[in-house]
Scaffold this motif. Structure first.
Motif, short mmCIF file in Angstrom:
data_model
loop_
_atom_site.label_atom_id
_atom_site.label_comp_id
_atom_site.label_asym_id
_atom_site.label_seq_id
_atom_site.Cartn_x
_atom_site.Cartn_y
_atom_site.Cartn_z
N PHE A 184 -53.66 -63.45 31.70
CA PHE A 184 -53.41 -64.50 32.70
C PHE A 184 -54.39 -64.41 33.86
CE2 PHE A 184 -51.45 -65.81 36.71
CZ PHE A 184 -51.08 -67.12 36.43
N LYS A 197 -49.10 -71.59 35.34
CA LYS A 197 -47.87 -70.81 35.41
C LYS A 197 -46.64 -71.67 35.14
CE LYS A 197 -44.45 -70.69 38.35
NZ LYS A 197 -44.01 -70.99 39.71
N LEU A 218 -46.40 -72.16 31.43
CA LEU A 218 -45.95 -70.93 30.76
C LEU A 218 -44.46 -70.68 30.98
CD1 LEU A 218 -48.88 -68.45 31.60
CD2 LEU A 218 -48.39 -69.55 29.40
N LEU A 219 -44.02 -70.86 32.24
CA LEU A 219 -42.61 -70.59 32.55
C LEU A 219 -41.69 -71.59 31.84
CD1 LEU A 219 -40.53 -68.97 34.11
CD2 LEU A 219 -40.99 -70.34 36.12
N GLY A 261 -41.67 -70.72 28.10
CA GLY A 261 -40.87 -69.53 27.84
C GLY A 261 -39.38 -69.80 27.97
N VAL A 277 -45.11 -63.62 32.89
CA VAL A 277 -44.91 -64.93 33.54
C VAL A 277 -44.23 -64.74 34.90
CG1 VAL A 277 -43.64 -67.10 33.39
CG2 VAL A 277 -44.91 -66.28 31.42
N THR A 288 -45.85 -65.98 38.29
CA THR A 288 -45.11 -66.89 39.16
C THR A 288 -45.25 -66.51 40.62
OG1 THR A 288 -43.53 -67.43 37.45
CG2 THR A 288 -42.76 -67.61 39.68
#
Lengths: 559, 102
Positions: free
Chosen positions: A51, A220, A223-224, A227, A372, A376
């Motif tokens: 990342f 981010k 990704l969050l 997930g 993640v 964040t």
């Protein structure tokens, strides 16, 4: 598998109380108490390094495109509505709102939903009252709007104070949260983690400006959301996509039983509940790092679109955390590998989502979610830092100190120096506050945003009669009142200073401090019969045309 | 931006129509979300049993679940309604006003 969760767990016990405090509602990222250093989690670190490499690559790309002040502060105005919506949602979905709200659902069920709703309802208000006027009037900071027809010196100084207080409170909470969370998830030293976050955020902001900051946030957010979606879907698959059977199983295994599905004791005092609601609703519309994102899009049309996307994504995210919390009750609670000898979940309830990640996706997915969570924090502190740096360079240096005569290159240089200073301050305070009780900080930040920034911004756009003196007095009244009430209230007077009883009975001051700011601004403006006040009132007419039509508004540069 | 263009906009009846219609629309939607949210909080504070009642005969899911999800959806839908009208009807009116004031 059990080894990792066990090591995560034992140290996490200290993390639990902080995230369970009512101030959790502020998505604080605040983690209190001592946390033991953990064994190094290699998967998580590998994913996090990936990342960081990707975002530094973006920063390099952004740095080559960032030349003017408009590029630096507002990404050249070239962010689309969808991209900005993702970035705004990313600012809002902090590590604590993910882990904390999932943990709250895990312990209290329905009450977790009540909290997340409070966070969401500020967005329609921003849409209906603030977004398009802000875009039409402002350039880089919300102080541009507040001071549009008022005295530049006093109003920008006041707005910059409001911004810096909110930013620093938020930064401390994020830094301390970052240090503890990283220690817990990655097994790095607290101070190493804090310094790492500080160095990376300074790199993103100074080299890549708003363009890099926005893209870090977008990546981010994606990704969050991915997930969290994966986790929620895996939970639902387990129950054949039947919410009823998920709830049924959850009530059978949870000690609260059927009470899990009812409003519990979370909203005990109606006054505090309404006051918290006000702070969340209107504080969101006064958060400088959120407001600055409206200047990154081309026009009012894109500004509105970005609020719509952000509201949709944040709402979706809260529904996911609700499912994740219930999923954790079923798949984590009472599973021997996640339970301690004391019969409680390892690491406390805020680790519920992390354990669930392991339960549904194994160690690789656990590493992904941990990375993640780190990403964040990094993305949120970068936005905060840029917002604070803009207040110093654009409002204080260029407009107040140099009276609008600063060269653009000087202004950007001041902004970069400020970013570096904020980075150093954040690292020092992050380390200094390691073992302090900081749960009140984000709550205070929201209360100040609702009581100082929002009233001045709102009145400057909506009320012709607002004068410089009125705005100045009202803003500082709100700032002072919110601060004093929080200090005298239960969160600081009782919990931090250890006095037996609080002088001010409520945790949330917004119900009192926000009306006070409006009242003071109104009374002082009414009493202001100066020539300046008359001229400011006349200037409202042109401001009004611009705010409604966008005529004369800052245009997007072509990227 | 010259002084006169703002004066010409102000003299255009369409401008007042825009401000009035959009302003009223925005305030009505604001009132709706305030009523929905504080209504929800008031029920939790004063009549929590209403939300704790089972949704149907023998179901575990309570009334509170669809109501809570409904509040979330209403926030999304209300912003959607505003964007739809503002980016269509109101922006077209704004474009006409700007065009006529040049």
């Amino acid at each position: 598998m059990s080894h990792v969760s066990r090591t995560l767990g034992t140290a996490g016990a200290a993390l639990a109380p902080a995230l369970l405090l009512p101030t959790l509602a502020f998505a604080a990222g605040s983690v209190d108490g001592a946390v033991e250093k953990q064994a190094v989690n290699v998967t998580a670190i590998a994913m996090f390094v990936a990342f960081v490499v990707a975002t530094l690559g973006i920063t390099y790309w952004a740095a080559r495109r960032t030349k003017s002040a408009k590029d630096f502060y507002a990404a050249g105005g070239g962010i689309t509505g969808m991209q900005n919506g993702l970035a705004i949602a990313g600012d809002y979905m902090s590590a604590a709102s993910f882990l904390g709200i999932a943990g709250l659902v895990f312990t209290s069920g329905f009450d977790g939903l009540i909290y997340s709703i409070g966070f969401l309802v500020g967005w329609p208000v921003i849409m209906f009252l603030v977004a398009e006027r802000l875009r039409n009037l402002g350039k880089y900071t919300f102080a541009d709007v507040a001071s549009f027809r008022l005295g530049q010196g006093p109003i920008r100084s006041m707005s910059a104070s409001g911004t810096l207080v909110v930013v620093i409170l938020y930064l401390i909470a994020q830094m301390v949260g970052a240090g503890k969370l990283i220690q817990l998830l990655f097994g790095l030293d607290y101070s190493v983690a804090v310094i790492l976050v500080g160095v990376l955020m300074v790199a993103y902001v100074t080299f890549g400006g708003m363009l890099a900051t926005t893209w870090v946030q977008i990546i981010k957010a994606v990704l969050l959301l991915s997930g969290a979606t994966f986790m929620a879907v895996m939970v639902l698959v387990h129950f054949g996509f039947s919410m009823e059977s998920l709830f049924k199983t959850a009530t059978e295994v949870h000690s609260k039983g059927i009470a899990l599905m009812e409003p519990g004791g979370l909203v005990k005092d109606p006054v505090d509940a309404i006051s918290l609601g006000l702070a969340l609703m209107f504080g969101t519309a006064g958060l400088p790092h959120i407001l600055m994102r409206f200047f990154t899009v081309a026009d009012a049309k894109a500004a509105r679109k970005s609020v719509f996307y952000a509201t949709g994504l944040i709402g979706y995210f809260y529904i996911l955390t609700f499912i994740i919390g219930f999923g954790a009750i079923v798949l984590v609670l009472n599973q021997p590998e996640y339970m301690g000898a004391d019969g409680k979940i390892l690491g406390g309830s805020n680790m519920a989502a992390i354990h669930l990640a392991q339960a549904v996706g194994g160690n690789v997915f656990l590493g992904f979610i941990s990375a993640v969570a780190f990403a964040t924090i990094l993305a949120v502190v970068s936005g905060l830092t840029l917002s604070g740096a803009s207040a110093v360079s654009h409002d204080l240096y260029a407009s107040v100190f140099r009276k609008g005569r600063a060269a653009e290159t000087d202004e950007i240089r001041v902004s970069k120096i400020t970013t570096l200073c904020l980075g150093v301050i954040a690292i020092i305070l992050g380390i200094a506050f390691e073992s302090q009780n900081i749960a009140f900080m984000v709550g205070l930040a929201f209360a100040i945003a609702a009581s100082a920034n929002f009233p001045v911004l709102f009145l400057s756009m909506f009320w012709k009669g607002l004068s410089t003196r009125g705005a100045f007095a009202g803003g500082f009244a709100g700032l002072a009142c919110a601060t004093v009430m929080v200090i005298l209230g239960p969160t600081i007077w009782k919990d931090v200073l250890g006095h037996p009883d609080a002088i001010f009975p409520y945790k949330n001051p917004a119900l009192f401090s926000m009306p006070l700011a409006f009242l003071v601004a109104w009374v002082v403006s009414k009493m202001d019969t100066s020539d300046e006040a008359r001229a400011e009132s006349v200037a409202f007419d042109d401001q009004y045309v611009r705010s409604q039509t966008g005529l004369g508004a800052e245009q997007a540069s072509s990227h | 931006m010259s002084r006169t263009i703002y004066d010409r906009v102000r003299a255009n009846p369409k401008f007042h129509q825009l401000c009035e219609t959009r302003g009223r629309f925005a305030w009505i939607l604001t009132a709706v979300i305030l009523v929905i949210y504080y209504g929800f909080i008031a029920i939790i504070a004063f009549a929590p049993d209403m939300l704790g009642a089972p949704l149907g005969e023998g179901s575990v899911t309570t009334v509170g679940i669809p109501v809570g999800l409904g509040v979330i959806l209403s926030a999304i839908v209300l912003t959607g309604i505003y964007v739809y009208r503002a980016n269509g009807e109101f922006d077209e009116l704004t474009r006409q006003i700007v065009e006529e004031s040049k």
